[in-house]
Scaffold this active site. Structure first.
Site, PDB file in Angstrom:
ATOM      1  N   HIS A  99       0.862  -1.194   0.000  1.00 24.03           N
ATOM      2  CA  HIS A  99       0.000   0.000   0.000  1.00 24.03           C
ATOM      3  C   HIS A  99       0.898   1.243   0.000  1.00 24.03           C
ATOM      4  O   HIS A  99       1.957   1.246   0.618  1.00 24.03           O
ATOM      5  CB  HIS A  99      -0.909  -0.014   1.237  1.00 24.03           C
ATOM      6  CG  HIS A  99      -1.961   1.042   1.164  1.00 24.03           C
ATOM      7  ND1 HIS A  99      -1.703   2.351   1.484  1.00 24.03           N
ATOM      8  CD2 HIS A  99      -3.258   0.993   0.765  1.00 24.03           C
ATOM      9  CE1 HIS A  99      -2.801   3.062   1.296  1.00 24.03           C
ATOM     10  NE2 HIS A  99      -3.768   2.261   0.855  1.00 24.03           N
ATOM     11  N   GLU A 101       0.780   3.900   1.584  1.00 27.13           N
ATOM     12  CA  GLU A 101       1.132   4.406   2.920  1.00 27.13           C
ATOM     13  C   GLU A 101       2.283   3.587   3.508  1.00 27.13           C
ATOM     14  O   GLU A 101       3.146   4.120   4.202  1.00 27.13           O
ATOM     15  CB  GLU A 101      -0.112   4.391   3.827  1.00 27.13           C
ATOM     16  CG  GLU A 101      -1.063   5.512   3.432  1.00 27.13           C
ATOM     17  CD  GLU A 101      -2.532   5.221   3.692  1.00 27.13           C
ATOM     18  OE1 GLU A 101      -2.858   4.299   4.439  1.00 27.13           O
ATOM     19  OE2 GLU A 101      -3.373   5.935   3.092  1.00 27.13           O
ATOM     20  N   GLU A 171      -3.708   2.436  -7.184  1.00 30.14           N
ATOM     21  CA  GLU A 171      -4.115   3.536  -6.295  1.00 30.14           C
ATOM     22  C   GLU A 171      -3.190   4.730  -6.541  1.00 30.14           C
ATOM     23  O   GLU A 171      -2.082   4.777  -5.990  1.00 30.14           O
ATOM     24  CB  GLU A 171      -4.007   3.104  -4.828  1.00 30.14           C
ATOM     25  CG  GLU A 171      -4.922   1.967  -4.457  1.00 30.14           C
ATOM     26  CD  GLU A 171      -5.236   1.968  -2.966  1.00 30.14           C
ATOM     27  OE1 GLU A 171      -6.421   2.062  -2.639  1.00 30.14           O
ATOM     28  OE2 GLU A 171      -4.309   1.894  -2.134  1.00 30.14           O
TER      29      GLU A 171
HETATM   30  P1  13P Z   1      -9.378   6.661   0.329  1.00 28.14           P
HETATM   31  O1  13P Z   1     -10.544   5.881  -0.233  1.00 28.14           O
HETATM   32  O2  13P Z   1      -9.599   7.187   1.694  1.00 28.14           O
HETATM   33  O3  13P Z   1      -8.894   7.658  -0.657  1.00 28.14           O
HETATM   34  O4  13P Z   1      -8.183   5.585   0.489  1.00 28.14           O
HETATM   35  C1  13P Z   1      -7.873   4.732  -0.540  1.00 28.14           C
HETATM   36  C2  13P Z   1      -6.956   3.699  -0.043  1.00 28.14           C
HETATM   37  O5  13P Z   1      -5.834   3.986   0.327  1.00 28.14           O
HETATM   38  C3  13P Z   1      -7.442   2.317   0.032  1.00 28.14           C
HETATM   39  O6  13P Z   1      -6.408   1.432   0.279  1.00 28.14           O
END
Ligand code: 13P
Length: 262
Positions: A99, A101, A171
């Protein structure tokens, strides 16, 4: 059969949110909405500490359980880490890997993504491998280059059979938690490209069966037009997955697009 022929795949990444009672309550509401979502695959990704509680609430339902990360070794002196076999034992069928993050805040690299992918497959988990460009890369026309690099290094060394259990998630980092969703056209361009790359590596049949999710500010209002795109097979939802109405609404709108197609 193409990946999306099995119905929309909707994943809720709860990130580092919710107390145990809140987590159980949210899972319960999603279970209750299960009948209307029957033709879709729904998977929830609570924090590690809520896996057992949410797993208990989901027991007997068709809703799947997943973890937000795993370590690449199966056991040993790795303080703070959680392994694939532990996640399996906790009832997980899925795990998120790479991910943005994790990449941006915790130094995850394509190399660690590759090792974690091996660990997930070895443990019998279905990994959801996340890729995506940052804003500077998109603005300088390097989106595809970035995605290619993440795919090449992340998937290095895996056999075509391995792909059958791997879900991919595009993403764009600039769309995560910002309220700025990629337009259906922007998302489709990358999804189609990812599928072409999978086809080059694993052949046409496997690539067409692969599930490729979009993530980044998905809400009920944009779920329908995004799912209308040919290569968007479902969503990885962050913020909106913390609210049962929003999450079920996203699934419902994707289902509406799916039913029109059939
Ligand atoms: P949001 O839907 O809050 O933009 O986050 C997306 C995400 O990181 C899902 O893994």
């Amino acid at each position: 059969m193409a990946g999306r022929d099995r119905g929309p795949f909707i994943a809720g990444n709860w990130k580092m949110n919710l107390t145990l009672p809140e987590a159980r309550g949210l899972a319960q509401k999603i279970v209750e909405a299960g009948a209307e979502l029957r033709e879709s695959t729904i998977v929830l990704f609570p924090p590690f500490t809520a896996l057992a509680a949410v797993g208990g609430t989901l027991a007997g339902s068709a809703i799947g359980l997943g973890a937000q990360d795993l370590f690449w070794e199966d056991q040993g002196a790795y303080t703070g880490e959680v392994s694939g076999p532990m996640l399996k034992e906790a009832g997980c069928a899925y795990v998120l890997i790479g991910h943005s993050e994790r990449r941006q805040v915790f130094g995850e690299t394509d190399e660690t993504v590759n090792r974690k992918l091996g660990a997930a497959l070895r443990s019998g988990l279905s990994p959801i491998v996340c890729v995506g460009e940052v804003l500077a890369e998109r603005e300088s026309g390097r989106t595809i280059e970035r995605i290619d690099a993440q795919l090449a290094a992340g998937l290095r060394g895996f056999a075509p059979e391995d792909l059958e259990r791997v879900v991919l998630a595009y993403e764009p980092v600039w769309a995560i938690g910002t309220g700025k969703t990629a337009s259906p056209g922007q998302a489709e361009e990358v999804h189609a490209h990812v599928r072409r790359r999978l086809e080059e590596r694993y052949g046409k049949d496997r690539a067409s069966c692969a599930i490729i999710l979009y993530g980044g500010s998905v809400k009920p209002a944009n779920s329908y037009p995004l799912f209308k795109e040919k290569n968007i097979d479902g969503f990885l939802v962050g913020g909106a997955s913390l609210d049962a109405g929003g999450f079920v609404g996203i699934a419902g709108e994707a289902l509406r697009a799916y039913r029109e197609e059939k």
